[in-house]
Motif scaffolding. Structure first.
Motif, PDB file in Angstrom:
ATOM      1  N   ARG A 394       0.842  -1.205   0.000  1.00  0.00           N
ATOM      2  CA  ARG A 394       0.000   0.000   0.000  1.00  0.00           C
ATOM      3  C   ARG A 394       0.879   1.257   0.000  1.00  0.00           C
ATOM      4  N   ALA A 395       1.994   1.230   0.711  1.00  0.00           N
ATOM      5  CA  ALA A 395       2.891   2.386   0.744  1.00  0.00           C
ATOM      6  C   ALA A 395       3.483   2.657  -0.636  1.00  0.00           C
ATOM      7  N   ARG A 396       3.777   1.601  -1.385  1.00  0.00           N
ATOM      8  CA  ARG A 396       4.298   1.802  -2.737  1.00  0.00           C
ATOM      9  C   ARG A 396       3.261   2.484  -3.616  1.00  0.00           C
ATOM     10  N   GLN A 397       1.992   2.067  -3.497  1.00  0.00           N
ATOM     11  CA  GLN A 397       0.936   2.714  -4.267  1.00  0.00           C
ATOM     12  C   GLN A 397       0.794   4.180  -3.876  1.00  0.00           C
ATOM     13  N   ALA A 398       0.877   4.462  -2.579  1.00  0.00           N
ATOM     14  CA  ALA A 398       0.752   5.845  -2.114  1.00  0.00           C
ATOM     15  C   ALA A 398       1.915   6.695  -2.626  1.00  0.00           C
ATOM     16  N   ALA A 399       3.123   6.128  -2.649  1.00  0.00           N
ATOM     17  CA  ALA A 399       4.281   6.864  -3.141  1.00  0.00           C
ATOM     18  C   ALA A 399       4.141   7.190  -4.621  1.00  0.00           C
ATOM     19  N   GLU A 400       3.643   6.232  -5.398  1.00  0.00           N
ATOM     20  CA  GLU A 400       3.439   6.479  -6.829  1.00  0.00           C
ATOM     21  C   GLU A 400       2.382   7.551  -7.049  1.00  0.00           C
ATOM     22  N   LEU A 401       1.311   7.508  -6.243  1.00  0.00           N
ATOM     23  CA  LEU A 401       0.277   8.532  -6.366  1.00  0.00           C
ATOM     24  C   LEU A 401       0.825   9.892  -5.947  1.00  0.00           C
ATOM     25  N   GLY A 402       1.657   9.904  -4.902  1.00  0.00           N
ATOM     26  CA  GLY A 402       2.237  11.161  -4.442  1.00  0.00           C
ATOM     27  C   GLY A 402       3.130  11.803  -5.482  1.00  0.00           C
ATOM     28  N   GLU A 403       3.786  11.006  -6.303  1.00  0.00           N
ATOM     29  CA  GLU A 403       4.618  11.562  -7.371  1.00  0.00           C
ATOM     30  C   GLU A 403       3.776  12.263  -8.431  1.00  0.00           C
ATOM     31  N   VAL A 405       0.401  13.616  -7.839  1.00  0.00           N
ATOM     32  CA  VAL A 405      -0.439  14.716  -7.344  1.00  0.00           C
ATOM     33  C   VAL A 405       0.217  15.502  -6.220  1.00  0.00           C
ATOM     34  N   GLY A 406       1.367  15.024  -5.748  1.00  0.00           N
ATOM     35  CA  GLY A 406       2.020  15.681  -4.626  1.00  0.00           C
ATOM     36  C   GLY A 406       1.632  15.041  -3.312  1.00  0.00           C
ATOM     37  N   VAL A 407       2.562  14.939  -2.399  1.00  0.00           N
ATOM     38  CA  VAL A 407       2.306  14.280  -1.120  1.00  0.00           C
ATOM     39  C   VAL A 407       1.254  15.032  -0.321  1.00  0.00           C
ATOM     40  N   ALA A 408       1.242  16.366  -0.448  1.00  0.00           N
ATOM     41  CA  ALA A 408       0.280  17.157   0.319  1.00  0.00           C
ATOM     42  C   ALA A 408      -1.160  16.847  -0.069  1.00  0.00           C
ATOM     43  N   ALA A 409      -1.373  16.362  -1.293  1.00  0.00           N
ATOM     44  CA  ALA A 409      -2.732  16.062  -1.752  1.00  0.00           C
ATOM     45  C   ALA A 409      -3.203  14.680  -1.335  1.00  0.00           C
ATOM     46  N   LEU A 410      -2.328  13.890  -0.724  1.00  0.00           N
ATOM     47  CA  LEU A 410      -2.703  12.534  -0.303  1.00  0.00           C
ATOM     48  C   LEU A 410      -3.569  12.578   0.938  1.00  0.00           C
ATOM     49  N   SER A 411      -4.336  11.520   1.124  1.00  0.00           N
ATOM     50  CA  SER A 411      -5.153  11.405   2.327  1.00  0.00           C
ATOM     51  C   SER A 411      -4.266  11.179   3.546  1.00  0.00           C
ATOM     52  N   GLN A 412      -4.832  11.361   4.713  1.00  0.00           N
ATOM     53  CA  GLN A 412      -4.081  11.158   5.945  1.00  0.00           C
ATOM     54  C   GLN A 412      -3.614   9.710   6.058  1.00  0.00           C
ATOM     55  N   THR A 413      -4.445   8.789   5.615  1.00  0.00           N
ATOM     56  CA  THR A 413      -4.083   7.374   5.674  1.00  0.00           C
ATOM     57  C   THR A 413      -2.915   7.073   4.746  1.00  0.00           C
ATOM     58  N   ASP A 414      -2.948   7.623   3.534  1.00  0.00           N
ATOM     59  CA  ASP A 414      -1.835   7.396   2.603  1.00  0.00           C
ATOM     60  C   ASP A 414      -0.536   7.968   3.154  1.00  0.00           C
ATOM     61  N   ARG A 415      -0.611   9.139   3.784  1.00  0.00           N
ATOM     62  CA  ARG A 415       0.596   9.720   4.372  1.00  0.00           C
ATOM     63  C   ARG A 415       1.101   8.863   5.536  1.00  0.00           C
ATOM     64  N   ALA A 416       0.179   8.220   6.247  1.00  0.00           N
ATOM     65  CA  ALA A 416       0.591   7.315   7.327  1.00  0.00           C
ATOM     66  C   ALA A 416       1.359   6.123   6.762  1.00  0.00           C
ATOM     67  N   TYR A 417       0.938   5.642   5.590  1.00  0.00           N
ATOM     68  CA  TYR A 417       1.664   4.526   4.972  1.00  0.00           C
ATOM     69  C   TYR A 417       3.053   4.949   4.523  1.00  0.00           C
TER      70      TYR A 417
END
Length: 474
Positions: A394-403, A405-417
Motif C-alpha cells: 500500500r505504501a508503494r501505491q501511495a508513493a506512486e500517487l504522491g509523485e 499529485v504531490g504528497v500534500a494532496a494525499l489522504s491522511q491514511t496514505d501519508r501514514a503509509y
C-alpha cells in the motif's frame, strides 16, 4: 560408467601399462583449458586423470568427452606451457574425489581444496565431488528456521533448514557483504550448526575481505572456506561448488551437523561453464550459455535437504549477480525455476541508504511457513510478516500517487503509509553489516513500525494480538 582396469599385455601404441593406470602420450590438440589425447582405450566420462609434463610439475584433469579413440580432458591448471610431444596422460579409472572429514572445520582452501592457511592437506575418506544420488523417497521436507541475524530476512523471507534460497543482486550492490554476514551470524536451534562458504571468481581484495569477516567463525572451528580467485584457472571455478557441497554432505549426513552452504557468485560459475562449453565448440543456447545449464545448476542446488533417519541437513544460499539487473537473464531465470523463492536486492532501496537493500515485495521464501510460527520462531511471526508486506504494498501505491499529485494532496491514511515505509526501513530493515539481531528483537521492531498505522488498517492481525503488543485503539 568408468571402465575397469584390466592389465593387458597388448597395450595400444602410445600407451604404457601402469597396472591400475594406463598412460597415453598421443596428444592431438591443446585448446584453452582442453587437451585432446588419441589412441585411448578403456577410458570413461568424468574420469580423473594426471597430466605428467617432461621436466615440469604434473597437472590434473577430468574427462569431458570420449569419442572412439579420442578423449577430451579439461586440465584444472590450464594447458599453458604444455607441448604435445612432452606430455603423458594417466587415467585413474575413477571420478575426481576429495577427502572429507571433520578436519575441514576451520580450514581455508582454494577452489580445488588445497590449503591456503599454511596447514597440511585435509585428510579423510575419499568421496566423488559429483556426490551420491539421494533417493527422493528418503527426503524429509525442510522445516525449522535458520536464523541469519538479518532482520529483513528473518522476519519476511525466513530461511528454512534444508531449503535452497538464492540471493539475486546487481553488480555494485553489497551482496558479498550480505553473504558474509549470513555466513558469520546464521544459527539454528540446538547445537551442531556449521557453515561452508564457497567463493567463486573473487578478486584478491574480496578474498582478503571474506577471510577477515569470517575469521571469528573460522577460528571457532565452525566454518569451511573455499576461495576461488578471478585469476585462477576457469576449470577450478567449476569444481569449487561441487567440492563445497561434497564436504557439506559428509558433515551433515554422516557427522550429523546442520550445514549452511553459501555460494557466491554463481554468475561467475555459470560464465566458467559457458567458457568451457565454448572451448569444446558446443552449440550455444541462450546468450551463449550451453543448453544444459539448467541441469548443471540443478545438479548443485538439489544437493541440499534433509534425509529421513539422519539428524543433519544441508541448506543452500546461492548468491548471484544479474547482468544489467535483468532478472530474465539465464542464470537468475533458471535458478528461480529450481529454488524455493528468492531474495532480491534493489538499487532503489540501496539509493535510500538502507542496508541490506532488499526489495521485500519482490522477495519470497516459499517454505517460510514450514519454519516460522508457533513452536518454531514466535506465535505472531507469520501474521506480522503478512501485515508488514501488505502495508509496504500500500505504501508503494501511495508513493506512486504522491509523485503524480504531490504528497500534500494525499489522504491522511496514505501519508501514514509513507511514514510507515520510512519507519520500517529505518528501524527494522536497516542494520549494520556486522550486526546480528535475535528474532525477538526483529519482531518487536516490526510491531513498533506497525504502530505508526491506524488500528483499522491492521486487518491481517488478530485483535487480541494487536491489543497485546500495541495496547488500546488509536
Amino acid at each position: 560408467m568408468t571402465a575397469e582396469r584390466v592389465p593387458d599385455p597388448g597395450v595400444a601404441p602410445g600407451a604404457v601399462d601402469l597396472g591400475a593406470e594406463i598412460a597415453f602420450s598421443d596428444v592431438r590438440e591443446l585448446r584453452g583449458p582442453l587437451l585432446v589425447v588419441g589412441d585411448v582405450t578403456g577410458v570413461g566420462w568424468d574420469e580423473f586423470a594426471t597430466v605428467d609434463v617432461d621436466g615440469g610439475v604434473s597437472r590434473h584433469g577430468l574427462v569431458l568427452e570420449v569419442d572412439d579413440d579420442l578423449a577430451v580432458l579439461q586440465v584444472l591448471e590450464g594447458t599453458a606451457g604444455l607441448v604435445p610431444g612432452g606430455v603423458w596422460v594417466r587415467f585413474a579409472g575413477r571420478p575426481l574425489q576429495v577427502r572429507v572429514s571433520t578436519d575441514w572445520y576451520g580450514r581455508v582452501c582454494n577452489g580445488r581444496g588445497e590449503p591456503l592457511d599454511g596447514g597440511p592437506p585435509v585428510g579423510g575418506s575419499p568421496r566423488p565431488v559429483a556426490g551420491w544420488p539421494l533417493n527422493p523417497t528418503r527426503r524429509e521436507p525442510p522445516r525449522e528456521a535458520v536464523l541469519t541475524g538479518v532482520s529483513v530476512l528473518d522476519t519476511l523471507t525466513t530461511l528454512v533448514r534444508g531449503q535452497k534460497l538464492p540471493i539475486f543482486s546487481v553488480p555494485g550492490l553489497p551482496h558479498l557483504t550480505l553473504a558474509t554476514q549470513i555466513a558469520a551470524r546464521a544459527t539454528t536451534a540446538g547445537e551442531g550448526f556449521r557453515v561452508v562458504f564457497a567463493g567463486m571468481g573473487l578478486t584478491h581484495a574480496d578474498i582478503a575481505y571474506v577471510r577477515d569477516r569470517l575469521e571469528e567463525r573460522s577460528a571457532a572451528g565452525e566454518l569451511v572456506l573455499l576461495l576461488n580467485a578471478a585469476d585462477d584457472p576457469v576449470i577450478e571455478r567449476v569444481l569449487t561448488p561441487r567440492i563445497a557441497l561434497t564436504v557439506a554432505e559428509h558433515l551433515a549426513f554422516e557427522h550429523g551437523d546442520d550445514v549452511l552452504v553459501v555460494m557466491s557468485d554463481m554468475t561467475s560459475y555459470a560464465e566458467a561453464v559457458r567458457e568451457v562449453a565454448a572451448a569444446r565448440r558446443e552449440i550455444p543456447a541462450r546468450r551463449g550459455y550451453p543448453g544444459y545449464l539448467y541441469s548443471d545448476l540443478a545438479s548443485l542446488y538439489e544437493r541440499c535437504g534433509r534425509v529421513r533417519g539422519r539428524p543433519g541437513s544441508v541448506t543452500v544460499v546461492p548468491v548471484l549477480t544479474m547482468p544489467s539487473g535483468d532478472i530474465t537473464h539465464p542464470v537468475p531465470d533458471l535458478t528461480g525455476y529450481i529454488t524455493e523463492g528468492q531474495i532480491v536486492l534493489s538499487p532503489e532501496v540501496d539509493a535510500r541508504g538502507v542496508y541490506p537493500p532488499v526489495d521485500v515485495l519482490s522477495s519470497l521464501s516459499r517454505l517460510m511457513r514450514s519454519g516460522a510460527g508457533p513452536g518454531r520462531t514466535r506465535e505472531d511471526h507469520l501474521p506480522v510478516a503478512a501485515q508488514v508486506l501488505a502495508a509496504l504494498a500500500r505504501a508503494r501505491q501511495a508513493a506512486e500517487l504522491g509523485e503524480l499529485v504531490g504528497v500534500a494532496a494525499l489522504s491522511q491514511t496514505d501519508r501514514a503509509y509513507l511514514t510507515f515505509r520510512e519507519t520500517v526501513e529505518r528501524d527494522l530493515f536497516a542494520q549494520g553489516g556486522d550486526e546480528g539481531r535475535p528474532m525477538g528483537d526483529s519482531l518487536d521492531r516490526a510491531w513498533r513500525a506497525l504502530d505508526v498505522l491506524p488500528r483499522r488498517e491492521l486487518t491481517m492481525l488478530p485483535a487480541a494480538m494487536v491489543a497485546e503488543h500495541l495496547g488500546g485503539v488509536s
